[in-house]
Motif scaffolding. Sequence first.
Motif, PDB file in Angstrom:
ATOM      1  N   LEU A 131       3.453  -3.177   3.639  1.00 36.83           N
ATOM      2  CA  LEU A 131       2.618  -4.365   3.583  1.00 36.83           C
ATOM      3  C   LEU A 131       1.435  -4.201   4.531  1.00 36.83           C
ATOM      4  CD1 LEU A 131       2.551  -7.240   2.267  1.00 36.83           C
ATOM      5  CD2 LEU A 131       3.336  -8.081   4.489  1.00 36.83           C
ATOM      6  N   VAL A 132       0.244  -4.483   4.008  1.00 34.59           N
ATOM      7  CA  VAL A 132      -0.987  -4.431   4.780  1.00 34.59           C
ATOM      8  C   VAL A 132      -1.584  -5.832   4.805  1.00 34.59           C
ATOM      9  CG1 VAL A 132      -3.299  -3.424   4.952  1.00 34.59           C
ATOM     10  CG2 VAL A 132      -1.385  -2.022   4.174  1.00 34.59           C
TER      11      VAL A 132
ATOM     12  N   GLY B 167       4.282  -1.828   9.016  1.00 36.53           N
ATOM     13  CA  GLY B 167       5.487  -1.022   9.207  1.00 36.53           C
ATOM     14  C   GLY B 167       6.662  -1.548   8.418  1.00 36.53           C
ATOM     15  N   ASP B 168       6.441  -2.585   7.607  1.00 40.21           N
ATOM     16  CA  ASP B 168       7.498  -3.161   6.775  1.00 40.21           C
ATOM     17  C   ASP B 168       7.268  -2.804   5.314  1.00 40.21           C
ATOM     18  OD1 ASP B 168       8.810  -4.298   8.877  1.00 40.21           O
ATOM     19  OD2 ASP B 168       7.942  -6.286   8.625  1.00 40.21           O
ATOM     20  N   LEU B 169       8.359  -2.491   4.641  1.00 37.83           N
ATOM     21  CA  LEU B 169       8.296  -2.108   3.228  1.00 37.83           C
ATOM     22  C   LEU B 169       8.521  -3.334   2.343  1.00 37.83           C
ATOM     23  CD1 LEU B 169      10.359   1.196   3.388  1.00 37.83           C
ATOM     24  CD2 LEU B 169       7.860   0.946   3.354  1.00 37.83           C
TER      25      LEU B 169
ATOM     26  N   PHE C 231      10.601  -8.650   0.678  1.00 40.81           N
ATOM     27  CA  PHE C 231      10.851  -7.731   1.788  1.00 40.81           C
ATOM     28  C   PHE C 231      11.927  -6.728   1.395  1.00 40.81           C
ATOM     29  CE2 PHE C 231      13.282  -6.572   5.608  1.00 40.81           C
ATOM     30  CZ  PHE C 231      12.266  -6.088   6.428  1.00 40.81           C
ATOM     31  N   VAL C 232      11.686  -5.433   1.687  1.00 37.93           N
ATOM     32  CA  VAL C 232      12.629  -4.365   1.343  1.00 37.93           C
ATOM     33  C   VAL C 232      13.285  -3.780   2.593  1.00 37.93           C
ATOM     34  CG1 VAL C 232      12.878  -2.085   0.286  1.00 37.93           C
ATOM     35  CG2 VAL C 232      11.384  -3.802  -0.772  1.00 37.93           C
ATOM     36  N   GLY C 233      12.507  -3.508   3.643  1.00 42.03           N
ATOM     37  CA  GLY C 233      13.063  -2.912   4.856  1.00 42.03           C
ATOM     38  C   GLY C 233      11.951  -2.480   5.791  1.00 42.03           C
ATOM     39  N   ARG C 234      12.321  -1.809   6.887  1.00 42.67           N
ATOM     40  CA  ARG C 234      11.339  -1.333   7.855  1.00 42.67           C
ATOM     41  C   ARG C 234      11.146   0.171   7.744  1.00 42.67           C
ATOM     42  NH1 ARG C 234       8.880  -4.195  11.376  1.00 42.67           N
ATOM     43  NH2 ARG C 234       8.364  -2.306  12.531  1.00 42.67           N
ATOM     44  N   LYS C 235       9.927   0.616   8.066  1.00 39.83           N
ATOM     45  CA  LYS C 235       9.636   2.043   8.047  1.00 39.83           C
ATOM     46  C   LYS C 235      10.088   2.733   9.328  1.00 39.83           C
ATOM     47  CE  LYS C 235       5.758   3.651   6.485  1.00 39.83           C
ATOM     48  NZ  LYS C 235       4.300   3.903   6.308  1.00 39.83           N
TER      49      LYS C 235
ATOM     50  N   ALA D 233       0.813  -1.209   0.000  1.00 39.34           N
ATOM     51  CA  ALA D 233       0.000   0.000   0.000  1.00 39.34           C
ATOM     52  C   ALA D 233       0.847   1.260   0.000  1.00 39.34           C
ATOM     53  CB  ALA D 233      -0.924   0.003   1.221  1.00 39.34           C
ATOM     54  N   GLY D 234       0.252   2.307  -0.527  1.00 37.64           N
ATOM     55  CA  GLY D 234       0.825   3.644  -0.417  1.00 37.64           C
ATOM     56  C   GLY D 234       0.409   4.275   0.894  1.00 37.64           C
ATOM     57  N   ASP D 235       0.719   5.546   1.069  1.00 36.64           N
ATOM     58  CA  ASP D 235       0.398   6.232   2.318  1.00 36.64           C
ATOM     59  C   ASP D 235      -1.102   6.278   2.596  1.00 36.64           C
ATOM     60  OD1 ASP D 235       3.081   6.676   2.732  1.00 36.64           O
ATOM     61  OD2 ASP D 235       3.051   8.717   1.914  1.00 36.64           O
TER      62      ASP D 235
END
Length: 516
Positions: free
Chosen positions: A358-359, A394-396, A407-411, A343-345
């Motif tokens: 990720l939602v 909270g994870d990208l 998985f890319v990283g954490r926000k 998801a976006g913002d």
Amino acid sequence: MRYEAHLRARAGERPDHTAIVCAGRRVSYATLADTAERFATALVAGGFGNGDRCVLFLENRVETAAGVFGTLRAGGVFSVINPTTKADKLAYVLNNCEASVLVTQASLLPVARAALAQSPSVTRVVVVDDNPAPTAGEIDWEAFVAAPSTLPDAPRGIDIDLAMLVYTSGSTGEPKGVMMTHRNIEHAATSITTYLRMAPEDVVLSVLPLAFDYGLYQLLMCVKLGATLVLEKSFAFPQKILPLLESERVTGFPLVPTMAALIVQLRNFRPEWAASVKFLTNTAAALPPAHIARLRELFPQARVYSMYGMTESKRCTWLPPEQLDRRPDSVGIAIPFTEVWVAGDDGQPLPANTVGELVVRGGHVMQGYWRNPEATGKALRPGRYPWEKVLHTGDLFRMDDEGFLYFVGRKDDIIKSRGEKVSPKEVENVLYALPGVREAALVGVPDEVLGRALKALLVVEDGVQLTPRDVIAHCAARLEDFMVPRLIEFRDSLPKTDTGKIRRATLQAEADASAG
């Protein structure tokens, strides 16, 4: 249904089937269910009410399992706490959830007693193993469960009641209690056992702490099916653990990357150890492709599952084993009976190959954080429909054109190491308590085994002599083992904002860049 009903049902269906093998003991379903009933009876007789909290500060052992199901049978809420937890943090948990009962073991009594001195809500302390000098309020486990059960067959509550609190690190440095109902646990366990193709005749070997939800669910899923759990305290000595695969005819073996790294490096791995294993699972960080390849060589009969999860929803995604060759770095697709999207913002799905948060949507999503509405509001937000809230992890992540996730990283600042969430602030508070430390920051260094290795960056006072060993010993005495930094670097200064705040994000970006 309430989750403890599974244990009672399995005890009725297959009373003599082994439920748990641990520390030389073989405990049947009938015995485990009877012990849980006796524990529940004693809780209720002492005034334990529906919704009351029982904290289990224990190692992996049969009594921990009995305490989990006994607490549920009594209508209560359990929380299993890592045995390496120190007194101040244990006291925080006891006070935060207002526990009325603490179950611990004799070897952990010094820590437990120090925590209890700060925890007025606890009225009963049950001690497993010989306690040569009991203090007021401490009850021997055997005496506690001595009386036969007098509870009526009717459950003490319904499936939407809270069942467990799992404490996980928060960005403020204080642990957050993830609230899971019986229905949440049932949904997660059903989904996971479905894609793993688990069966009542499975035998699962787990060295993962029951305080870690990955380890806890090995127990919960085995009891749901009537399978056998071989429970060990750790994987510190692989040469002791791996022969159990053969002797116990183990079919399922949950791993984390640190375990996989030890296994693939063994020079004397015996093929007969792996002969009965049907499935291997991995979560925390993705396994390096070379480790996946070697595991497949060592366990030729086993399906290998890469997964991603978080305490707030137990499991989020799984990679079908047949996809490993095509996309070894993917964590897969949504687990059965759930939905996920990137998801976006605004919370809306993004196009393929776009990085976003990720939602997660499904019956396994937590109810929120115990008495923490602010953190709950950030994680659980309105979903697609008026009646629901969905989990913002909270994870990208990014999703490829075929719907597989990466998985890319954490926000946020939280660092995931060894599969556990680590709050930099919590570790930094301990670092600042070391005499001579003037500035401190914790970052995560990319590591193919740990996911992130913890690195402490320190500035010390003029004239102070500190060594990395000094710092590590100081942290090891005050933090759980997974929170202790492995790497220490001394600097003359750390970057700061105009207001004097250390720029941890800058330091983290620097660590990521140097690793790349």
